[in-house]
Design a protein around this motif. Sequence first.
Motif, PDB file in Angstrom:
ATOM      1  N   GLY A 248       0.818  -1.214   0.000  1.00  0.00           N
ATOM      2  CA  GLY A 248       0.000   0.000   0.000  1.00  0.00           C
ATOM      3  C   GLY A 248       0.847   1.257   0.000  1.00  0.00           C
ATOM      4  O   GLY A 248       2.044   1.240  -0.300  1.00  0.00           O
ATOM      5  N   ARG A 249       0.223   2.364   0.344  1.00  0.00           N
ATOM      6  CA  ARG A 249       0.935   3.636   0.377  1.00  0.00           C
ATOM      7  C   ARG A 249       1.860   3.718   1.580  1.00  0.00           C
ATOM      8  O   ARG A 249       1.560   3.175   2.643  1.00  0.00           O
ATOM      9  N   ILE A 250       2.977   4.414   1.381  1.00  0.00           N
ATOM     10  CA  ILE A 250       3.979   4.596   2.433  1.00  0.00           C
ATOM     11  C   ILE A 250       4.220   6.085   2.634  1.00  0.00           C
ATOM     12  O   ILE A 250       4.514   6.822   1.686  1.00  0.00           O
ATOM     13  N   LEU A 251       4.090   6.512   3.881  1.00  0.00           N
ATOM     14  CA  LEU A 251       4.398   7.886   4.280  1.00  0.00           C
ATOM     15  C   LEU A 251       5.548   7.857   5.278  1.00  0.00           C
ATOM     16  O   LEU A 251       5.668   6.916   6.069  1.00  0.00           O
ATOM     17  N   LEU A 252       6.396   8.883   5.246  1.00  0.00           N
ATOM     18  CA  LEU A 252       7.435   9.050   6.255  1.00  0.00           C
ATOM     19  C   LEU A 252       7.027  10.170   7.195  1.00  0.00           C
ATOM     20  O   LEU A 252       6.790  11.302   6.754  1.00  0.00           O
ATOM     21  N   LYS A 253       6.957   9.864   8.477  1.00  0.00           N
ATOM     22  CA  LYS A 253       6.545  10.840   9.491  1.00  0.00           C
ATOM     23  C   LYS A 253       7.758  11.251  10.320  1.00  0.00           C
ATOM     24  O   LYS A 253       8.491  10.393  10.825  1.00  0.00           O
ATOM     25  N   GLY A 254       7.929  12.564  10.455  1.00  0.00           N
ATOM     26  CA  GLY A 254       9.052  13.068  11.227  1.00  0.00           C
ATOM     27  C   GLY A 254      10.058  13.805  10.372  1.00  0.00           C
ATOM     28  O   GLY A 254      11.184  14.058  10.812  1.00  0.00           O
ATOM     29  N   ILE A 255       9.668  14.176   9.153  1.00  0.00           N
ATOM     30  CA  ILE A 255      10.526  14.987   8.293  1.00  0.00           C
ATOM     31  C   ILE A 255      10.580  16.404   8.873  1.00  0.00           C
ATOM     32  O   ILE A 255       9.551  17.018   9.148  1.00  0.00           O
ATOM     33  N   GLN A 256      11.801  16.924   9.032  1.00  0.00           N
ATOM     34  CA  GLN A 256      11.977  18.212   9.712  1.00  0.00           C
ATOM     35  C   GLN A 256      12.799  19.207   8.903  1.00  0.00           C
ATOM     36  O   GLN A 256      13.243  20.224   9.439  1.00  0.00           O
ATOM     37  N   GLY A 257      12.972  18.935   7.629  1.00  0.00           N
ATOM     38  CA  GLY A 257      13.698  19.858   6.777  1.00  0.00           C
ATOM     39  C   GLY A 257      13.379  19.603   5.320  1.00  0.00           C
ATOM     40  O   GLY A 257      13.015  18.488   4.929  1.00  0.00           O
ATOM     41  N   ASN A 276       7.693  17.279  14.251  1.00  0.00           N
ATOM     42  CA  ASN A 276       8.775  17.162  15.230  1.00  0.00           C
ATOM     43  C   ASN A 276       8.299  16.378  16.452  1.00  0.00           C
ATOM     44  O   ASN A 276       8.760  16.592  17.562  1.00  0.00           O
ATOM     45  N   HIS A 277       7.358  15.476  16.221  1.00  0.00           N
ATOM     46  CA  HIS A 277       6.846  14.579  17.261  1.00  0.00           C
ATOM     47  C   HIS A 277       6.148  15.372  18.370  1.00  0.00           C
ATOM     48  O   HIS A 277       6.231  15.031  19.551  1.00  0.00           O
ATOM     49  N   GLY A 278       5.444  16.424  17.957  1.00  0.00           N
ATOM     50  CA  GLY A 278       4.728  17.228  18.950  1.00  0.00           C
ATOM     51  C   GLY A 278       5.629  17.908  19.954  1.00  0.00           C
ATOM     52  O   GLY A 278       5.216  18.182  21.087  1.00  0.00           O
ATOM     53  N   GLY A 279       6.887  18.206  19.542  1.00  0.00           N
ATOM     54  CA  GLY A 279       7.825  18.849  20.458  1.00  0.00           C
ATOM     55  C   GLY A 279       8.378  17.922  21.511  1.00  0.00           C
ATOM     56  O   GLY A 279       8.940  18.391  22.509  1.00  0.00           O
ATOM     57  N   ARG A 280       8.280  16.616  21.296  1.00  0.00           N
ATOM     58  CA  ARG A 280       8.663  15.640  22.316  1.00  0.00           C
ATOM     59  C   ARG A 280      10.041  15.018  22.083  1.00  0.00           C
ATOM     60  O   ARG A 280      10.506  14.231  22.895  1.00  0.00           O
ATOM     61  N   GLN A 281      10.695  15.370  20.980  1.00  0.00           N
ATOM     62  CA  GLN A 281      11.966  14.727  20.661  1.00  0.00           C
ATOM     63  C   GLN A 281      13.128  15.714  20.760  1.00  0.00           C
ATOM     64  O   GLN A 281      13.749  15.831  21.788  1.00  0.00           O
ATOM     65  N   LEU A 282      13.430  16.423  19.682  1.00  0.00           N
ATOM     66  CA  LEU A 282      14.571  17.342  19.658  1.00  0.00           C
ATOM     67  C   LEU A 282      14.108  18.752  19.992  1.00  0.00           C
ATOM     68  O   LEU A 282      13.400  19.381  19.196  1.00  0.00           O
ATOM     69  N   ASP A 283      14.493  19.254  21.157  1.00  0.00           N
ATOM     70  CA  ASP A 283      14.102  20.613  21.496  1.00  0.00           C
ATOM     71  C   ASP A 283      14.932  21.594  20.676  1.00  0.00           C
ATOM     72  O   ASP A 283      16.146  21.425  20.519  1.00  0.00           O
TER      73      ASP A 283
END
Length: 391
Positions: A248-257, A276-283
Amino acid sequence: MTAIRSNVADYREAARRFLPRFAFAYLEGGAENEITLRRNRAAFEALAFEPRVLRDVSTLDTRTTLAGQAAAWPAVVGPTGINGLFRRAAEEALARAAQKAGLPFALSTASTSLLEDVRNVTEGDLWLQLYVQQDRRIAENLMARARAAKFSTLMLTVDTPVLGQRDDYARTGFAMPVRWTPALLWDLATHPRWLAAVGIHGQPRLVNLSRSARLGAGIEDRTGTRTHRMDLTLNWRDVAWLRRHWQGRILLKGIQGASDARLAFAHDVDGVVLSNHGGRQLDGARSPLDLLGEVVADAPRGAEVFVDGGIRRGSDIAKAVALGARGVLLGRAPLYGLAAAGEAGVTDVLAMLHKELQTCMRLLGCPDLSALTFDLLTAHGAAAAREAAAA
């Protein structure tokens, strides 16, 4: 007497009162100093509308397609983990509410309900969010099970090789397995409604990981799989591995640039989720909304760009669509409804957001989503979208 809740913020406050401090901190908190968490919301607030008047808005159409499937409006009930902290059978409630709203529901690898059980309670469009562990057979089994259950779309999360530093976990004593302390016991004792509805049933379990790993079902066993045993070798070549296991379709989640978005499309994914994972990963990361115009301008024809982070009003959805997003992912907002009032709360939150979107579109002079364009916005985000479109 039941309190009147007129918006997402009201549900957030109701969730805060219902949940023990440690559970609300898990739901609400961000990484480190929470700069990114605040930036996500500020990006929406920085955009101002420039409405068009004297437009015929007697009829309104919010329908769209998301990952090739029909949706009633441009939103997805996004993937969130360990929802059993908030209510029992949490993912089933989220999925049913999503179907009633005409939206897809994305099930997290870190769900506390089996994907087969979620499919049994809904005929709606289901997506699988995937984390990849060192033992890739776990992910392969998850994909096979989701295919058998007729999930339509795979969403690989790419921003979580390790967990971000979340200070609230230490402050509130959130840990799995639970570490019993006097402060935690007092936290539980002062939230008797949560104890009766949720806590009495014991710790939530990451049952999907457990089933696919054929290991013990306790969350204490599987938390290590999700963090310390995540596959740190995962790289762009592995998109081909996903294709071998997912038709099926593939999406990548978490692209930040924008550069990573271009790489994603070069590797033949069907879409990206700027997140950015709702601000929960890289501040300190940028807001996804601020990236949107640039990424959309570079996206190949047919590719879909989604955005998440900080969406609290229907007008936020209108802003994202006006900047070129196919749709938004809703994370915390449905969970406020879930914690405050179970499935009925999720249903109400989604209905509120849809109604607010419709009101906003009429006030902007937009009878359908195609009329939501960047020239209705003013601010740096809209200016970037204009420049990218003119290039």
